[in-house]
Every structure is written in structure tokens, then in C-alpha cells.
Design a protein around this motif. Structure first.
Motif, short mmCIF file in Angstrom:
data_model
loop_
_atom_site.label_atom_id
_atom_site.label_comp_id
_atom_site.label_asym_id
_atom_site.label_seq_id
_atom_site.Cartn_x
_atom_site.Cartn_y
_atom_site.Cartn_z
N PRO A 300 0.39 -1.14 -0.20
CA PRO A 300 -0.02 -0.24 0.28
C PRO A 300 0.84 1.49 0.29
CG PRO A 300 -0.57 -1.43 1.44
CD PRO A 300 0.40 -1.99 0.57
N MET A 301 1.08 2.19 -0.53
CA MET A 301 0.10 3.63 -0.57
C MET A 301 0.97 4.62 0.12
SD MET A 301 2.78 6.18 -2.42
CE MET A 301 2.97 7.42 -2.74
N ILE A 302 1.94 4.58 1.39
CA ILE A 302 1.88 5.64 2.30
C ILE A 302 2.88 6.77 2.44
CG2 ILE A 302 2.22 5.34 5.05
CD1 ILE A 302 1.07 2.48 5.35
N ILE A 303 2.72 7.81 2.12
CA ILE A 303 3.18 9.08 2.63
C ILE A 303 3.82 9.03 3.62
CG2 ILE A 303 3.63 11.42 2.55
CD1 ILE A 303 2.31 9.85 -0.25
N GLN A 304 5.42 9.02 3.92
CA GLN A 304 6.51 9.63 4.88
C GLN A 304 7.40 10.28 4.90
OE1 GLN A 304 8.43 5.75 5.07
NE2 GLN A 304 7.31 4.42 3.73
N GLU A 305 7.48 11.20 4.43
CA GLU A 305 7.60 12.49 4.48
C GLU A 305 8.43 12.85 5.04
OE1 GLU A 305 9.45 14.02 2.21
OE2 GLU A 305 8.79 12.32 0.89
N SER A 306 7.03 12.72 6.91
CA SER A 306 7.82 13.29 8.46
C SER A 306 8.36 11.85 8.91
CB SER A 306 6.14 13.44 8.57
OG SER A 306 5.48 12.71 8.70
N GLU A 307 8.57 13.24 9.96
CA GLU A 307 9.31 11.54 10.52
C GLU A 307 8.75 11.21 11.57
OE1 GLU A 307 12.86 11.34 10.84
OE2 GLU A 307 13.50 12.96 9.37
N ALA A 308 7.91 11.28 12.23
CA ALA A 308 6.62 10.85 12.54
C ALA A 308 5.86 9.42 12.25
CB ALA A 308 5.47 11.53 12.72
N GLU A 435 1.16 16.15 13.93
CA GLU A 435 2.72 15.74 13.63
C GLU A 435 2.79 15.31 12.55
OE1 GLU A 435 2.89 13.30 18.02
OE2 GLU A 435 0.97 11.94 16.44
N ARG A 436 2.72 15.52 11.02
CA ARG A 436 2.78 14.80 9.86
C ARG A 436 3.07 16.08 9.22
NH1 ARG A 436 -0.59 9.97 7.91
NH2 ARG A 436 1.33 10.23 6.51
N LYS A 437 3.14 17.37 9.48
CA LYS A 437 2.65 18.46 8.91
C LYS A 437 3.73 17.91 7.15
CE LYS A 437 -0.04 21.04 11.18
NZ LYS A 437 -1.18 22.30 10.45
N GLU A 438 4.43 17.41 6.79
CA GLU A 438 5.26 17.41 6.06
C GLU A 438 4.72 16.71 4.80
OE1 GLU A 438 8.06 17.61 10.02
OE2 GLU A 438 6.15 16.79 9.05
N ASP A 439 3.67 15.80 5.92
CA ASP A 439 2.82 15.12 4.11
C ASP A 439 2.03 15.36 4.21
OD1 ASP A 439 4.86 12.35 5.06
OD2 ASP A 439 3.64 12.12 7.29
N GLU A 471 -1.97 23.36 5.44
CA GLU A 471 -1.26 22.98 6.57
C GLU A 471 -1.20 23.81 7.71
OE1 GLU A 471 2.76 22.01 3.46
OE2 GLU A 471 2.24 23.74 4.71
N GLN A 472 -2.22 24.72 7.80
CA GLN A 472 -2.03 25.54 9.03
C GLN A 472 -3.65 24.90 10.32
OE1 GLN A 472 -2.78 29.54 7.66
NE2 GLN A 472 -0.53 29.56 7.02
N TYR A 473 -4.51 24.16 9.30
CA TYR A 473 -5.21 23.96 9.44
C TYR A 473 -5.33 22.75 10.82
CZ TYR A 473 -10.69 22.09 9.91
OH TYR A 473 -11.50 21.48 10.51
N HIS A 474 -6.06 22.40 11.75
CA HIS A 474 -5.89 21.08 12.94
C HIS A 474 -5.59 19.60 12.80
CE1 HIS A 474 -9.44 23.11 13.70
NE2 HIS A 474 -9.68 22.28 14.30
#
Length: 565
Positions: A300-308, A435-439, A471-474
Motif C-alpha cells: 500500500p502507498m503510505i506517504i512518509q515524508e515526516s519523521e513521525a 504531527e506529520r505536517k510534512e506529509d 498545512e495551517q488547519y488542525h
């Protein structure tokens, strides 16, 4: 019992000799017909219908017949005696002489003319169409006598040359009778072996279909179905999905039953075949309304740009040798996707993946299909304290039965401590989207592309200032909320680029009408969440699919397909 044999003579002069030899032969029941090349084919078609077991013919006619029938064909060879007879006939003939024919004639002729130093040239053709041009060239070069088979003699006559037909004598005909008996007994032995294998398959295999590399069906049998339960074209689409020697997938059958299909490659000599073994999914016979069984053919495709998220997937890969997992993460974080990721890492496309709501665990007391490797349970928090204790007990029983169990939880709930903190459990903590804004950026691109591919939406990219708003939304609903939000955005955006104004407008609606996210609504996989949303709108619109499709911004065929999933 005599061997039923058809002898097709390529020239009429051969028939009296065949009849003479037939009178002496005791083991063959010989029927004689006359026809050269294509004129012989109608007899071949009749032979297949009336139970003929062997066919005899000569030269190009025999080769053509072989291509048109599954009945073994014996080619009457031109013997040394036959060649000596024709060379004797031609010996006193004045002028230049040549032998023209297929290799079954010319190979022996060349040997004899070389050994005896006879001044006759030999020419070999591969196709019937080559004969006339070659004979014409020979005439131009001063040749006066041409020897060969029926086609060669006819070509010689056409261009005014003398022609002598190379005929097969008694020796060659009796030799063909001997070959018929030898080949027949060998062929019958192979037939018996094939029939035995088919009988064994019929007893030991439920339903099987085998296709060759061209997609043609070479074998099929249906023991537990009155007729094929699935279209052949559907099966053939699975050929390129084989990622292991014995892949298993599920598909809907013609009668909407869930079928389990085991796919494997067979290599016989230089030929490749694909085998499909089909059965009705065992657990689906009793639990189709509450358990979903599926194959996971690719990672499965899982985006993982963030460290989390990198840490999350690292914890999955680092503990890939155990078979009990507890996924802990808020609603919408993608625990179903992670579960399928674990299943694929463990089994590389082999085995099936079962998922169901925790409230249904008692209904699974009959067990799972033998090819089910992984069991994913979601909605555990929606059960009572008593049910939770029973659920944990069942999880351990399924583990002991050799199944991988993945339990999904929103948090470290006390009722599940015995499972969470079990020495054999793999605990995986799924990060919130905050916790994974970069994603968010790559996830947005992925969802836009997915909607474009599936629904034909216009937007193919998003402006930078629009991304910044996302990215600013919670995102209290995490990845699931982002996906449904982007669905609203792409259906609202009519241009090719999603503008900041479109995103801001949708976010403003959220602020004006705060959404209380129902934990139950966001339980399970993204596909399951999407289906629940559609079903909720269906209920609000009194099952009117036209109104529902208009409200959701999708066409009716897409709505129907999603309801059927």
C-alpha cells in the motif's frame, strides 16, 4: 481391435498400391481417399467427427494436415528404392534434368545422386508457392525434365516441360503402416496418462482453469459449480497480478458470490501457462454481511515524508517477525492502511486479509478460510467490557491457530491492557496528521491525482497559497478528514488548478458549522469510511440515487460501484 486409419493419397496412381498393401495388413482398418494439399482438408474434418485415430499422407499434404488436426499424422517417406526407380526412368532421357521438391524428397535424392555420380541437380523448396517460380527459372536455364511430387509435375506441365512423378512404392507404404502402429501405441499411452491425470484432478481439485500464454483456455473443469462462476476475461486480467509463485486473490462471481482464486505459473518445456484454482470463499458463505475478505497484491502507498510517519513504519519493519499487532491511533489516522501494509510485508502478496468490526467477533467462531493469513479488527472501543475480554481471548485463539491478528485501538484503553502490553505484541503508534505536517503536501497531490483518475475531476494541481492553508488547519479527523475535504474541494473547483479561494471557502464552512466527528463514522479503512458517508446520505435522501449522486458530485455509475464494494 484394429486401428481406425485414414490414408489420403496425394495422387490417384497411389490408390491401387495402397489397396494392395491394405489387403495384407491385419492390424489397421484403413479408409482411402485422394486429395492433394488443400483438397485433402475436407476429409480431415470428417475424420475428426467419425473417430479416426491415425492419418497417413505424403509430403506437403501430410505437413498441411498436421497443422489442421490433433489426430497424429504419418508422412509416407520416399524410400531409396523409390528414388532409384525414378532415376532409372530418367537415366536415358536426353537434356538437363532436375529434382524439385520438399526436403522429404530432396535429401534422399541428393545423397543418391552424389554417391552414384548422377548428373541430375536437386533443388529444395520450403513452400508450395516457391515451386512455379523455380520451375520457370529452370526452363530458362535449359532444363527439360523435372522430377518431383504432384505440385512439381503440374508446374512442369504448365511451362511445357516433361515431368516425372516420384511415387512411393510398397516398401514406403508398409513402412508407414509400421509407424502408424508404433506411434498409435505411444500416443494411446500418453492419452491414458492424461485421462488419469484429469481423473485425479477431478477428485482432488474443486475447480480449475488453465490458459496458455495467448490467453486461450487449454483445460477447465468445474466440480462444485454447475457452470463457470466467473467470466474467463475476468480471470485473464489477473495474469499480470502474480507477484509470487502462488498468489491468492478474491473477486466477485457472476452471481455476486465472493470467489477465492489461487493463481500460479506453469512452465512446460518452452510453453508458459497460467493456472487458476477457484472456490467460493469459505467464511464468506456465512459472514458476507460483516466480514470483508480481500487480497493485498501490492505494498500500500503510505506517504512518509515526516519523521513521525518514518518512525511509525520503522517500528513496523523492525518487528516483522511476530504475529500479534496492536495499532494505536486516533480515528482517521489510517490504521486500516497500516494493517494492510503489515500484511503485505509479512506475506508479499500471498494469503488473504480479513477485516471486521469488533462487535462481530463472536460470529467468527467457525474460523476463517484456510488462505486467510491476517485478521484486522476495528471498532474495539464500541464493545462492552465483557465483549472486550472475549475479544482479547479470541485474538489469542486466532494467533494460536496460526493467523496474524491486528487489533485497532484509539488509545491505550485499560480494558485492553492485557493485549497492548502482552510480551508477544507489536505496538505501533500512528501519528496524528498535525504531527506529520510534512506529509500534507504529498498526500494532497496523491488524493487529487486519485480523484482525477477515478472521477474525472478537472483539478490536477494546487496553488502554493492553498497548500499553506491546508498545512495551517488542525485536522481533527486526520488523514480521513483531509481526504473527504479534498473531495469537496476538487468537485467544487472547475479549473485545472485548485485556488486558495476554493480551499478558504471550504474551510470557512467548517468554521461556520463545527463538525463533531463521530468516532464510529471514522472507524475502519478509508474506503469503509467513504462507504458509510455515502450510506448516510442515501438514508437522508430516501435512497434516491439521483439526488445522492448530485449531492456528492459523482455520477450514478460511480455511486453504484461504491455501494457495491
Amino acid at each position: 481391435m484394429k486401428i481406425k486409419t485414414l490414408f489420403i493419397a496425394p495422387y490417384p496412381a497411389m490408390i491401387p498400391l495402397i489397396e494392395e498393401c491394405r489387403g495384407i495388413e491385419e492390424d489397421l482398418d484403413i479408409k482411402i481417399e485422394s486429395g492433394n494439399l488443400g483438397h485433402a482438408l475436407p476429409y480431415v474434418k470428417n475424420a475428426e467427427a467419425d473417430g479416426t485415430e491415425m492419418i497417413i499422407s505424403r509430403g506437403g499434404t501430410a505437413k498441411l494436415i498436421e497443422q489442421e488436426t490433433s489426430i497424429p499424422v504419418i508422412d509416407v517417406q520416399v524410400s531409396g528404392y523409390d528414388m532409384l526407380r525414378v532415376l532409372t526412368l530418367a537415366n536415358d532421357f536426353p537434356g538437363k534434368k532436375a529434382i524439385v521438391g520438399f526436403s522429404n524428397i530432396t535429401l534422399g535424392a541428393k545423397t543418391i545422386t552424389d554417391i552414384l555420380d548422377i548428373g541430375i541437380e536437386v533443388f529444395t523448396v520450403a513452400k508450395e508457392e516457391e515451386v512455379e517460380a523455380l520451375v520457370f527459372d529452370l526452363k530458362s536455364n535449359g532444363f527439360e525434365l523435372i522430377m518431383g511430387d504432384v505440385v512439381t509435375v503440374e508446374a512442369a506441365a504448365k511451362f511445357g516441360l516433361e515431368g516425372i512423378l516420384i511415387q512411393s512404392g510398397r516398401e514406403a507404404i508398409f513402412d508407414s503402416f509400421y509407424k502408424v502402429k508404433s506411434v498409435y501405441h505411444s500416443f494411446r499411452k500418453k492419452q491414458m496418462e492424461n485421462e488419469l491425470l484429469k481423473a485425479i484432478l477431478k477428485v482432488n481439485t474443486e475447480n480449475i482453469l488453465v490458459a496458455d500464454s495467448k490467453g486461450d483456455i487449454v483445460f477447465e473443469q468445474w466440480n462444485t459449480f454447475s457452470s463457470p462462476p466467473i467470466q474467463t476475461s475476468q480471470l485473464l486480467t489477473l495474469v499480470h497480478r502474480i507477484e509470487s509463485p502462488n498468489s491468492v486473490v478474491t473477486m466477485k462471481g457472476i452471481k455476486e458470490e465472493v470467489l477465492k482464486i489461487r493463481i500460479s505459473n506453469l512452465q512446460i518445456g518452452d510453453e508458459s501457462f497460467t493456472q487458476f484454482v477457484i472456490s467460493e470463499l469459505e467464511s464468506e458463505k456465512h459472514a458476507s454481511s460483516y466480514v470483508k475478505i480481500e487480497a493485498v497484491p501490492q505494498l500500500p502507498m503510505i506517504i512518509q515524508e515526516s519523521e513521525a510517519m518514518k518512525d511509525c513504519l520503522a517500528s513496523v519493519s523492525g518487528n516483522n517477525n511476530r504475529n500479534f499487532w496492536v495499532l494505536i491511533g486516533a480515528a482517521g489516522t489510517g490504521k486500516g492502511l497500516i494493517a494492510r501494509y503489515i500484511h503485505y510485508l509479512r506475506y508479499q502478496g500471498n494469503g488473504l486479509f480479513a477485516s471486521f468490526h469488533a462487535k462481530e467477533h463472536r460470529k467468527m467462531s467457525d474460523g476463517f478460510d484456510k488462505d486467510t493469513r491476517t485478521i484486522f479488527i476495528y471498532g474495539a472501543e464500541e464493545t462492552s467490557s465483557k465483549e472486550r475480554a472475549e475479544l482479547v481471548k479470541h485474538c489469542k485463539q486466532w494467533n494460536q491457530a496460526g493467523k496474524d491478528v491486528i487489533l485497532s485501538l484509539y488509545a491505550e484503553t485499560e480494558d485492553f491492557y492485557s493485549a497492548i502490553f502482552d510480551d508477544q505484541a507489536n505496538r505501533v503508534y500512528i501519528p496524528l496528521l498535525t504531527e506529520r505536517k510534512e506529509d500534507i503536501r504529498p498526500m494532497t497531490a496523491y488524493f487529487i491525482a486519485s480523484f482525477h483518475q477515478q472521477l474525472g475531476t478537472s483539478a490536477v494541481k494546487i496553488k502554493e497559497e492553498a497548500i499553506e492553508l491546508l498545512e495551517q488547519y488542525h485536522w481533527p479527523g486526520n488523514a480521513a478528514e483531509l481526504k473527504t475535504f479534498l473531495y469537496d474541494v476538487v468537485t467544487a473547483e472547475k479549473g485545472y488548478t485548485i485556488r486558495k479561494e476554493t480551499v478558504a471557502k471550504q474551510l470557512e464552512r467548517k468554521k461556520q458549522r463545527p463538525v463533531q466527528i463521530d468516532e464510529g463514522l471514522l472507524t475502519g479503512t478509508l474506503d469503509q469510511i467513504e462507504k458509510r458517508i455515502i450510506e448516510a446520505v442515501m438514508e437522508e435522501e430516501n435512497q434516491n440515487q439521483t439526488k445522492v449522486s448530485k449531492r456528492l458530485g459523482i455520477n450514478r455509475s460511480t455511486l453504484w460501484r461504491k455501494l457495491k464494494q
